[in-house]
Design an enzyme around this catalytic site. Sequence first.
Site, mmCIF file in Angstrom:
data_model
loop_
_atom_site.group_PDB
_atom_site.id
_atom_site.type_symbol
_atom_site.label_atom_id
_atom_site.label_comp_id
_atom_site.label_asym_id
_atom_site.label_seq_id
_atom_site.Cartn_x
_atom_site.Cartn_y
_atom_site.Cartn_z
ATOM 1 N N LYS A 92 -6.391 40.206 -5.936
ATOM 2 C CA LYS A 92 -6.693 40.371 -4.746
ATOM 3 C C LYS A 92 -6.212 38.629 -3.609
ATOM 4 C CE LYS A 92 -10.328 42.997 -1.504
ATOM 5 N NZ LYS A 92 -11.281 44.009 -1.383
ATOM 6 N N SER A 168 -10.475 48.077 0.314
ATOM 7 C CA SER A 168 -9.879 46.897 0.938
ATOM 8 C C SER A 168 -9.361 46.247 -0.154
ATOM 9 C CB SER A 168 -10.865 45.764 1.153
ATOM 10 O OG SER A 168 -11.519 45.225 -0.092
ATOM 11 N N SER A 192 -13.468 49.412 -2.734
ATOM 12 C CA SER A 192 -12.686 49.332 -2.516
ATOM 13 C C SER A 192 -11.485 48.710 -3.584
ATOM 14 C CB SER A 192 -13.277 47.479 -1.822
ATOM 15 O OG SER A 192 -12.973 47.424 -0.494
#
Lengths: 487, 88
Positions: A92, A168, A192
Amino acid sequence: MNTHGASSAEAQALLGSAFDMAQAVRSGALRATDLVQASLARVAATDGAINAFTDLTTEQALADAARIDAALAAGEPSVRELPLLGVPFAVKNLFDVAGLTTLAGAKIEREQPPKARDALLVQRLKAAGAVLVGALNMDEYAYGFTTENSHEGPCHNPHDTTRIAGGSSGGSAAAVAAGQVPVSLGSDTNGSIRVPASLCGVFGLKPTFGRLPRSGTYPFVSSLDHLGPFARSTRDLALTYDALQTPVGTAQVDPEADAALDPGWARRAPEPTSASLRLGSAGLRIATLGGYFEQHASAEARTAVAHVARALGVQTSVELPLVEAGRAAAFLISNATGGALHLDDLRRRAQDFEPLSRDRFIAGALLPAAWVERAQRVRLRYARAVAEVLMHHDVLLAPATPCSATAIGQEHFELGGQRLLVRPSMGLLTQPISCIGLPVCAVPVWLPGAALPIGVQVIAAPWREDLVLRVAAELERLGAVHAPVAA
Amino acid sequence: MSPTGLSTEALAAYADASAAVLGLPIAPEHRPGVLQYLALAARLAEAVHAVDVSAHDESAMVFRPVSPEHPAPEAVAAPLWHQSGANT
């Protein structure tokens, strides 16, 4: 030859497990360079439709792979035994990567200089033999559950590209589901890791709060932020998680020193889990979570939990006391902390924020301190009440998301006659668990005839990641959960 | 203060006043969204305030002192199940 032109042994290997990839490199059947090239080729072939990657580290990845291949050719035994030897991975884009600017999904951060070194967990995976191939799409500043990033474009669900990947850490789940990499890293403040794992049909592990040091990552809510891995099997998930726990460095160079600066890090010694995967679920006291977790779940989410419970022979159901208040506490703490964290930029340049979360950040900055202070006290009361439940149950099962992936751009979804906002509500079922830091493995369920997967949370008491991974592995062995590469 | 029963007008007045105190300008096009999320937070604050806490219910936030010799917080002791090797 498959649909993406992958006919070579390395392209086929890339769609298999990280464990087998490392074995192939160890045995000399494949080179690390072959796997990295296969990963980069698959990203090139598929990412136009998925949009999981925001950066590639091609040159460094090929150099790292060549170094591994050279060490193996030279017969260095310490390299040969590395658990993730030659395995491509991606992170990420809130993890620092040497040579890249840490974006955290934000246009504002593009102005920052590139980082000089990798985040500690990236260093740990590299030390385990894995090769970083790039950085992944996410909701801006990790505040969202959909990865509809207006600056980078939305991340598309590999199983249906008209739908969201979840967030996310959407890019992290999508890259694994699309077969671009076998493992990835994400973060989880309110869901997330577990939400995108559910919507993309992969395994995701949110360890206990404080388990893994967060040094070298962009924060969202310090008292709630967790880091963890994604994979397509429990064996790969445990292998990666065990490597994430393993300190790196030498007496001369100690990258671990930074970890101590993370106030949330519990500084526990590593507790490896891979060996416990084969122990099965016999003897464990397992229950499904009722009440709130049924009321906030669609029929398919409830069916997914029933499917998993049936496979394990679970007939007990319990409710968590104070769960609504706990979820509310997590929302208020996140909203206020996130708003305060970005207050200076919200004052100066609100127009540069993600339009889909900017108003939520501004509202968060305005919350009365008394609400947030009360939320932190209720949070501890709730954690103590749940600890009493966990005295009588080793593992708890709950849906990971209220429903399967919604359409990109969809604003609302219906639940029990209520119309809810997708972006803040997709985490309704994950938020009460991360609020009190419990370890969770999200496991992917494909119900009969379903076009999309949906996840179930396997939850245990603090520090018992071994139990959630054991139960997840047993479900995989029973054929109740699996994570196929998207066609 | 319990937020129970806050009207839309009261929330809007609070938003404007607190934004002014913070020096946080809210553009007209952002205001409806801000008020929508403030209303959501107010509803959730009701759930938090519905829990009866006493003065002895402490916060989940704990400060750990930083000493000059050891700028890192003290290690947390491993629990008994780990020390006894129960993690198998």
